[in-house]
Write a protein that holds these residues in place. Structure first.
Motif, short mmCIF file in Angstrom:
data_model
loop_
_atom_site.label_atom_id
_atom_site.label_comp_id
_atom_site.label_asym_id
_atom_site.label_seq_id
_atom_site.Cartn_x
_atom_site.Cartn_y
_atom_site.Cartn_z
N GLU A 111 -7.24 -2.74 5.81
CA GLU A 111 -6.86 -1.35 5.67
C GLU A 111 -6.43 -0.76 6.99
O GLU A 111 -5.47 0.02 7.06
CB GLU A 111 -8.03 -0.55 5.10
CG GLU A 111 -8.29 -0.83 3.62
CD GLU A 111 -9.48 -0.07 3.08
OE1 GLU A 111 -9.66 -0.05 1.87
OE2 GLU A 111 -10.24 0.51 3.91
N VAL A 151 -2.85 -1.86 7.66
CA VAL A 151 -1.88 -1.16 6.82
C VAL A 151 -1.65 0.25 7.33
O VAL A 151 -0.54 0.75 7.32
CB VAL A 151 -2.36 -1.13 5.35
CG1 VAL A 151 -1.49 -0.21 4.52
CG2 VAL A 151 -2.33 -2.54 4.77
N ALA A 200 4.72 2.95 6.32
CA ALA A 200 5.97 2.27 5.96
C ALA A 200 7.18 3.14 6.24
O ALA A 200 8.16 2.68 6.83
CB ALA A 200 5.92 1.88 4.48
N SER A 255 1.51 -3.89 10.14
CA SER A 255 1.45 -3.34 8.79
C SER A 255 2.32 -4.14 7.84
O SER A 255 3.55 -4.16 7.97
CB SER A 255 1.90 -1.88 8.78
OG SER A 255 2.08 -1.42 7.47
N ASP A 256 1.69 -4.81 6.88
CA ASP A 256 2.45 -5.54 5.87
C ASP A 256 3.29 -4.59 5.02
O ASP A 256 4.39 -4.92 4.59
CB ASP A 256 1.50 -6.32 4.96
CG ASP A 256 0.79 -7.45 5.70
OD1 ASP A 256 1.24 -7.82 6.80
OD2 ASP A 256 -0.22 -7.96 5.17
N GLU A 257 2.78 -3.38 4.77
CA GLU A 257 3.52 -2.41 3.98
C GLU A 257 4.78 -1.94 4.70
O GLU A 257 5.86 -1.85 4.10
CB GLU A 257 2.63 -1.21 3.64
CG GLU A 257 1.59 -1.50 2.58
CD GLU A 257 0.88 -0.25 2.11
OE1 GLU A 257 0.15 -0.33 1.12
OE2 GLU A 257 1.09 0.82 2.73
N ALA A 289 7.31 -4.72 4.61
CA ALA A 289 7.89 -4.86 3.28
C ALA A 289 8.92 -3.78 3.01
O ALA A 289 10.01 -4.06 2.47
CB ALA A 289 6.78 -4.81 2.23
N GLU A 290 8.63 -2.54 3.41
CA GLU A 290 9.55 -1.44 3.17
C GLU A 290 10.85 -1.63 3.95
O GLU A 290 11.95 -1.49 3.41
CB GLU A 290 8.90 -0.11 3.55
CG GLU A 290 7.78 0.32 2.64
CD GLU A 290 8.30 0.88 1.32
OE1 GLU A 290 9.53 1.06 1.18
OE2 GLU A 290 7.48 1.16 0.43
N THR A 305 7.26 -6.92 -1.49
CA THR A 305 5.94 -6.28 -1.53
C THR A 305 5.12 -6.67 -0.31
O THR A 305 5.38 -7.68 0.36
CB THR A 305 5.18 -6.69 -2.79
OG1 THR A 305 4.86 -8.10 -2.71
CG2 THR A 305 6.00 -6.41 -4.04
N ALA A 306 4.10 -5.86 -0.05
CA ALA A 306 3.18 -6.16 1.05
C ALA A 306 2.49 -7.50 0.82
O ALA A 306 2.20 -8.24 1.77
CB ALA A 306 2.15 -5.04 1.20
N GLU A 307 2.22 -7.81 -0.44
CA GLU A 307 1.57 -9.08 -0.76
C GLU A 307 2.48 -10.26 -0.41
O GLU A 307 2.01 -11.30 0.08
CB GLU A 307 1.21 -9.12 -2.25
CG GLU A 307 0.09 -8.17 -2.65
CD GLU A 307 0.51 -6.70 -2.66
OE1 GLU A 307 -0.38 -5.82 -2.53
OE2 GLU A 307 1.74 -6.44 -2.81
#
Length: 332
Positions: free
Chosen positions: A7, A10, A15, A212-214, A217-218, A229-231
């Motif tokens: 968390e 992220v 994003a 930040s994976d989010e 991804a964005e 996606t962040a995943e």
């Protein structure tokens, strides 16, 4: 990795903020290109005049408002064949115009080449769907029209080179390596500077995407024109989705001779990303010259001697792979 740690990663870079910073940085990076040029640069910059040949502007290649190109035809007519050099404009994929490269295109025409600048649909308020992928596809669609227009004007194209700066450099590399085998004339050379060529999360730390994976991804979704996606960032599967816009992944498909330059302090196109291109060129034994400017950022502004060597290498490779022969006054 614990949920709490995840968390924190992220939340480190929202994003939307990652995207905004990237777009603003690209615009600022291009605005930082200074108007004052060193004396040696005048040899590679020519003011257009009718003495050079014929300039045809805003020729259409598609249905989009931006689907236009300019064609520079050298004054000497009647040669059996010509080399074509396409130079794509900079602007962070969001701004810019082919007219901004008129001096470069005029220089190429003065050397005896047919030259062309191509506009493409920019990502802006009117076209929020535009992406690096859609822009590269527009460039691919434009090339047969450029070659046909040159031939219609009496300049049949035998070979071609594709080049550009920043965003234009990224698009030029994609065309050369990814699309070059289907080009309407053999692509024998590509050149340019500071174009993004790879999209690995860890290389884009200057925008906080490594935190930040989010955010990653964005931003990569915007550039690739597909949902990431962040995943998918977390498990690495996003790399397959960004492959269509990652020039380094296509070098092996069409290992075209290359001259490129990057600033090691570039905070617009992360320098670490450019090292992936260098590695691909070396791995696939491409005839290339890769210049690292150790005191410069995106504008390549602080390494005058190396900038000059880069331009000299471009002229050298043009003469090597697309020589203009037996035309008085050209190719000097």
């Amino acid at each position: 990795m614990s949920k709490n740690v995840k968390e924190k990663r992220v939340k480190a870079v929202p994003a939307w903020l990652g995207i905004l910073v990237f777009l603003l940085a690209f615009g600022a990076g291009m605005a930082s290109k200074v108007a004052i040029k060193p004396a040696w640069a005048k040899a590679y910059s020519v003011q257009w005049s009718d003495a050079l040949g014929t300039l045809k502007t805003d020729l259409p290649y598609g249905e989009g408002e931006a689907n236009k190109f300019d064609l520079y035809l050298p004054k000497d007519g009647g040669r059996e064949s010509y080399g074509l050099v396409v130079y794509l404009h900079a602007g962070g994929f969001t701004t810019g115009d082919k007219a901004e490269d008129r001096e470069m295109l005029s220089w190429l025409c003065s050397k005896g080449y047919v030259a062309a600048g191509i506009n493409y649909t920019l990502r802006d308020e009117a076209h929020p769907e535009a992406s690096v992928l859609s822009q590269s596809n527009e460039i691919q669609a434009a090339m047969p029209c450029v070659v046909a227009a040159a031939e219609e004007a009496g300049c049949p194209i035998e070979k071609m080179a594709v080049a550009g700066g920043s965003a234009g450099h990224a698009l030029a590399m994609l065309y050369a390596y990814r699309d070059g085998r289907s080009a309407p004339a053999p692509v024998v050379f590509t050149f340019g500077a500071v174009g993004p060529s790879s999209f690995y999360q860890e290389d884009w730390g200057v925008f906080g995407l490594d935190q930040s994976d989010e955010a990653c991804a964005e931003l990569f979704s915007v550039m690739a024109g597909v949902e990431i996606t962040a995943e998918e960032v977390a498990d690495g599967s996003y790399l397959e989705k960004v492959k269509p816009i990652a020039a380094n992944q296509w070098v092996k498909e069409n290992p075209v001779p290359t001259v490129a330059a990057y600033g090691t302090h570039d905070r617009v196109q992360p320098f670490l990303a450019s090292l992936r291109l260098k590695a691909a060129l070396e791995e696939h034994h491409v005839d290339h010259k890769y210049f690292e400017l150790p005191h410069s950022g995106h504008a390549l502004q602080n390494d005058d001697a190396l900038s000059r060597q880069w331009m000299e290498a471009i002229a050298e490779y043009l003469d090597k792979y697309m020589p203009v022969n037996d035309v008085p006054g050209y190719g000097d």
